[in-house]
Design an enzyme around this catalytic site. Structure first.
Site, PDB file in Angstrom:
ATOM      1  CG  ASP A 110      15.272  -4.057 -16.159  1.00  9.97           C
ATOM      2  OD1 ASP A 110      16.175  -4.465 -15.475  1.00  9.97           O
ATOM      3  OD2 ASP A 110      14.362  -3.287 -16.191  1.00  9.97           O
TER       4      ASP A 110
HETATM    5  N1  URA Z   1      15.511   1.401 -16.010  1.00 14.01           N
HETATM    6  C1  URA Z   1      14.558   0.249 -16.260  1.00 14.01           C
HETATM    7  O1  URA Z   1      13.337   0.201 -15.617  1.00 14.01           O
HETATM    8  N2  URA Z   1      15.096  -0.949 -16.804  1.00 14.01           N
HETATM    9  C2  URA Z   1      16.447  -0.814 -17.370  1.00 14.01           C
HETATM   10  O2  URA Z   1      16.658  -1.755 -18.206  1.00 14.01           O
HETATM   11  C3  URA Z   1      17.267   0.456 -17.080  1.00 14.01           C
HETATM   12  C4  URA Z   1      16.627   1.675 -16.726  1.00 14.01           C
END
Ligand code: URA
Length: 240
Positions: A110
Site C-alpha cells: 500500500d
Molecule cells: N497488508 C496491508 O494491509 N497492506 C500492505 O501493504 C500489505 C499487507
C-alpha cells in the site's frame, strides 16, 4: 502473468520471417544454437531468457533481472502514476530504459506501507513468490495504535472471513513483540489484509513495514528509497 515459453521453430520462423520447413533445414545444417549448444530439435522448448543464435549472430538475448527496493511511505507500487512517485521512479539509472520497461512488481504494498519490494522481468520467479499455492512467507513489522492482546493470536491463526471477496484468509502467524508492535507472517496477499485483520479488533495499524519475502530479506544497508540488483548465484533462484 503469462510465462513466455515457445518452441524453437515457431520462434525462429516469427523472428526471422522464415517458414517452418526452412527452419528445419537450418537446424539440419547446424546453423542454430540455443544457450551455446547446436540445436537439432525443432520442437525444443525455449523461453525469453534462452540465448538463441543463427549463423553465430545472436537473435535473442534477454537478461533476467531481479531487483530489491526499499520502498518509503508515500511511494506507489505501480509503473506509472499521475499523483505519486512510483517504485520505478526510484530506480534512478540502475538499469537501461529498456530493462526498466521490462519490469513488473512482485507483490504490491500500500501507499503508506514501507519496506521490501521486489521487481523482475522473470514471471516464473514472481509467480512462484506470489502464488498462494507456493505458501511463500512474507514477514511484516506492524505498529498498532492500541495495545495488542493474546486473543489476537488464535484469531489470526484460524483465518478471518472477508465477506467482500467471500474468502477466509489462510492461517496467519502473529508474534507479539511489545505492547504496540508485532510481527505478522502471511502466505497470501489479500487487499489491505493486515489492516483489515487488526481492524476486526478496532486496532488501527499506524505503521506497516515488509521485511522479507521468502528467502529474500530487505538488506540492512539499503536505505528508504534505495534499490539494488540481486545477483542470483547458482541454486539461489527460488522458483520451482
Ligand atoms: N497488508 C496491508 O494491509 N497492506 C500492505 O501493504 C500489505 C499487507
Amino acid at each position: 502473468m503469462a510465462i513466455n515459453r515457445s518452441r524453437l521453430d515457431r520462434f525462429i520462423s516469427e523472428k526471422c520471417n522464415i517458414n517452418r520447413k526452412n527452419v528445419r533445414s537450418l537446424l539440419a545444417q547446424k546453423r542454430v544454437s540455443v544457450d551455446g549448444i547446436i540445436a537439432s530439435d525443432i520442437a525444443q522448448p525455449i523461453n525469453k531468457f534462452s540465448v538463441i543464435s543463427l549463423d553465430n549472430q545472436i537473435i535473442q538475448q534477454h537478461k533476467p533481472l531481479y531487483i530489491m527496493l526499499h520502498k518509503p511511505v508515500g511511494v506507489v507500487c505501480a509503473t506509472k502514476d499521475e499523483k505519486h512517485k512510483t517504485v520505478i521512479d526510484l530506480l534512478n539509472g540502475l538499469l537501461t530504459p529498456s530493462e526498466q520497461a521490462s519490469l513488473h512488481i512482485v507483490g504490491r504494498l500500500d501507499l503508506n506501507t514501507s519496506g521490501l519490494v521486489l521487481l523482475t522481468n522473470d514471471s516464473r520467479w514472481s509467480e512462484h513468490l506470489t502464488s498462494p499455492q507456493s505458501k511463500v512467507a512474507k514477514h511484516y513489522l506492524v505498529t498498532l495504535q492500541h495495545p495488542l492482546h493474546q486473543e489476537y493470536i488464535p484469531a489470526f491463526a484460524k483465518g478471518m472471513y472477508f465477506a467482500y471477496e467471500d474468502i477466509t484468509t489462510k492461517p496467519v502467524t502473529l508474534n507479539i513483540l511489545s505492547q504496540h508492535q508485532a510481527e505478522v507472517i502471511l502466505t497470501e496477499g489479500r487487499y489491505h489484509q493486515i489492516k483489515r485483520m487488526f481492524g476486526r479488533f478496532n486496532n488501527p495499524v499506524i505503521a506497516l513495514h515488509r521485511t522479507s519475502i521468502g528467502s529474500y530479506r530487505l538488506a540492512k544497508d539499503l536505505k528508504a528509497g534505495e534499490s539494488k540488483i540481486i545477483v542470483m548465484e547458482e541454486g539461489m533462484l527460488d522458483r520451482s
